[in-house]
Enzyme design. Structure first.
Site, mmCIF file in Angstrom:
data_model
loop_
_atom_site.group_PDB
_atom_site.id
_atom_site.type_symbol
_atom_site.label_atom_id
_atom_site.label_comp_id
_atom_site.label_asym_id
_atom_site.label_seq_id
_atom_site.Cartn_x
_atom_site.Cartn_y
_atom_site.Cartn_z
ATOM 1 N N ASP A 33 4.623 10.065 -0.012
ATOM 2 C CA ASP A 33 5.665 9.041 0.153
ATOM 3 C C ASP A 33 7.046 9.696 0.205
ATOM 4 O OD1 ASP A 33 3.725 7.073 -0.038
ATOM 5 O OD2 ASP A 33 3.964 6.895 -2.210
ATOM 6 N N HIS A 92 4.041 -0.717 -3.512
ATOM 7 C CA HIS A 92 4.301 -0.664 -2.068
ATOM 8 C C HIS A 92 4.202 -2.051 -1.436
ATOM 9 C CE1 HIS A 92 4.617 3.616 -1.571
ATOM 10 N NE2 HIS A 92 3.405 3.859 -2.035
ATOM 11 N N HIS A 139 0.672 1.521 -8.369
ATOM 12 C CA HIS A 139 1.334 2.265 -7.300
ATOM 13 C C HIS A 139 1.202 1.520 -5.969
ATOM 14 C CE1 HIS A 139 2.668 6.216 -5.506
ATOM 15 N NE2 HIS A 139 2.162 5.616 -4.446
ATOM 16 N N GLU A 140 -0.024 1.104 -5.646
ATOM 17 C CA GLU A 140 -0.246 0.415 -4.374
ATOM 18 C C GLU A 140 0.386 -0.962 -4.347
ATOM 19 O OE1 GLU A 140 -1.176 2.260 -2.157
ATOM 20 O OE2 GLU A 140 -2.024 3.849 -3.379
#
Length: 358
Positions: free
Chosen positions: A205, A132, A128-129
Site C-alpha cells: 500500500d 480500505h 486492515h481490509e
C-alpha cells in the site's frame, strides 16, 4: 517493375531505434498495439469463449470492467480458469461467478485455505481490509467495493479488497487520485486506530501510494508547490514504464518533502474517516472474521444498519452495472456537511505479506 518488397518489424523499445530506420522512405507506417479498451476486452472474451458453454448469468461487460489493464493472454487465461472451476464443481456451463473467481485467480492467485493464521492475525487482517473498504465507501470519488476477503492467496496476499469501476475511464481527476491515496492508507490507519500498533502488511500500500503521490507532483502538475512544471519523463513506455527525474539534487529533495506532505495528509484523512465511523468498522470486521468473504452489498447493508441510513430505492431495470456493488450518492455521504467544499475527497490492492490486493 510492378513488384515490391514489404519489410515488417516489431519492437517494444521504439525509443532506442536508429533514426535512420524511421526516416521517410523506410518504415513509414507505425502500428501501435496497445492494451485493449473496454469494448476490446469484451470482444476478446467472446473469441475465447466460443468453444465454452456459458449459462444465462454471464455478462462479459461486467468482467471487462473488472479487468482494466488486462491483455488478450490474461483474458484467455481467465476464461480457461473459469471453465476449470465449473468442471471442478460439477457444472456443465460456466457462470458469472466462475468468471469472477477466475479473475481473482489470475490477479492474486488461488485460495490457500490450508494457511492457518492465528486469531490475532485474522483480526488484524480483517480490520486492515475493512479499513480500505470503509474509506472507499465514505469517499464519493472512490470506486465501489465488490468484495472483501481474508482468505489467503497463493501470491502472498493474506486478504484483499476488490474495487470495480462503474465505467471505463481514461482520465483521473485530482480529487480521484487524492481519494485513491486515502484509500491506500486506510489499512494502515485501521491498524493504528484499533491495535495502537502497525504491521508489515501495508508495505505494498505504501509503495503504491508513494508512486502515485510522486507522479502527481512530477508528472501530472497536481502540486501547488511546483505547479505545472514537468519534473520527470517516462522511459521504456511499453516495458517498465520507469520515470527519470529532470531536475537537480536540490529540487529532487524538495520533491521528496512534497510527496511526504501529500502522503501524511492522506493518512490523517484516513484516520479521521475511520475514527468517525469506528462502530461500523468494528461490526463489519467482526462479520468478516466470521464469514471470511463478504460481498459489497453485504458490506453496505451492515454500514447502513449501523448508521441508521435508509436502504436506497431500487434502481430501474438496466442491463448495465456491476453486481453486489454499492456506493453512497452525493446527497447521502455521512458527515459530508462538516467538510469544507475545497476539501471534498476525491486490480486489487495487495499488501506485502499481503493484506490487500489491488
Amino acid at each position: 517493375s510492378t513488384k515490391g518488397l514489404l519489410v515488417l518489424g516489431a519492437t517494444n523499445r521504439p525509443e532506442i531505434l536508429d533514426p535512420a530506420l524511421l526516416r521517410p522512405g523506410r518504415f513509414d507506417r507505425r502500428v501501435i498495439v496497445d492494451k485493449p479498451d473496454l469494448n476490446g476486452r469484451i470482444n476478446i472474451l467472446k473469441v475465447h469463449s466460443k468453444d465454452v458453454l456459458l449459462d444465462e448469468t454471464v455478462d462479459f461487460k461486467e468482467i471487462a470492467l473488472a479487468t482494466s489493464g488486462a491483455v488478450g493472454a490474461d483474458l484467455a487465461n481467465m476464461m480457461n480458469e473459469a471453465a476449470i472451476n465449473a468442471v471442478k464443481h460439477g457444472r456443465s456451463a460456466v457462470s458469472q461467478k466462475d468468471l469472477f473467481e477466475a479473475v481473482e485467480v489470475v490477479l492474486v492467485g488461488k485460495e490457500k485455505k490450508d494457511r492457518i493464521m492465528s486469531k490475532e492475525e485474522r483480526r488484524i487482517v480483517s480490520y486492515h481490509e475493512v479499513g480500505h473498504a470503509l474509506v472507499s465507501a465514505l469517499q464519493k470519488h472512490s470506486e465501489p467495493v465488490q468484495k472483501i476477503t481474508i482468505v489467503p492467496r497463493t501470491m502472498g496476499a493474506l486478504g484483499y479488497v476488490m474495487n470495480v469501476p462503474e465505467e471505463e475511464k481514461y482520465l483521473n481527476t485530482k480529487k480521484e487520485l487524492e481519494a485513491r491515496l486515502v484509500e491506500l492508507m486506510g489499512g494502515r490507519a485501521a491498524e493504528e486506530i484499533v491495535f495502537g500498533n502497525v504491521t508489515t502488511g501495508a508495505a505494498n500500500d505504501i509503495q503504491q501510494a508513494t508512486n502515485l503521490a510522486r507522479a502527481m507532483v512530477t508528472q501530472y502538475g497536481m502540486s501547488e508547490k511546483f505547479g505545472l512544471m514537468g519534473l520527470a519523463s517516462q522511459e521504456n513506455q511499453y516495458l517498465t514504464g520507469r520515470t527519470v527525474l529532470n531536475c537537480g539534487d536540490a529540487t529532487a529533495a524538495e520533491i521528496d518533502v512534497e510527496v511526504m506532505r501529500i502522503l501524511k495528509e492522506a493518512y490523517e484523512e484516513a484516520k479521521r474517516l475511520l475514527s468517525e465511523n469506528r462502530d461500523a468498522m468494528d461490526q463489519i470486521a467482526a462479520f468478516l472474521i466470521e464469514k471470511e468473504t463478504i460481498t459489497g452489498k453485504e458490506f453496505m447493508e451492515i454500514f447502513r444498519r449501523v448508521k441508521g441510513l435508509p436502504e436506497p430505492e431500487p434502481k430501474k431495470e438496466e442491463t448495465e452495472g456491476i453486481p453486489d456493488t454499492e456506493h453512497f450518492s452525493k446527497d447521502e455521504m455521512p458527515g459530508q456537511d462538516t467538510r469544507p467544499a475545497e476539501e471534498e475527497g476525491g486490480w486489487v490492492q495487495a499488501g506485502d505479506g499481503g493484506r490487500d490486493s489491488q
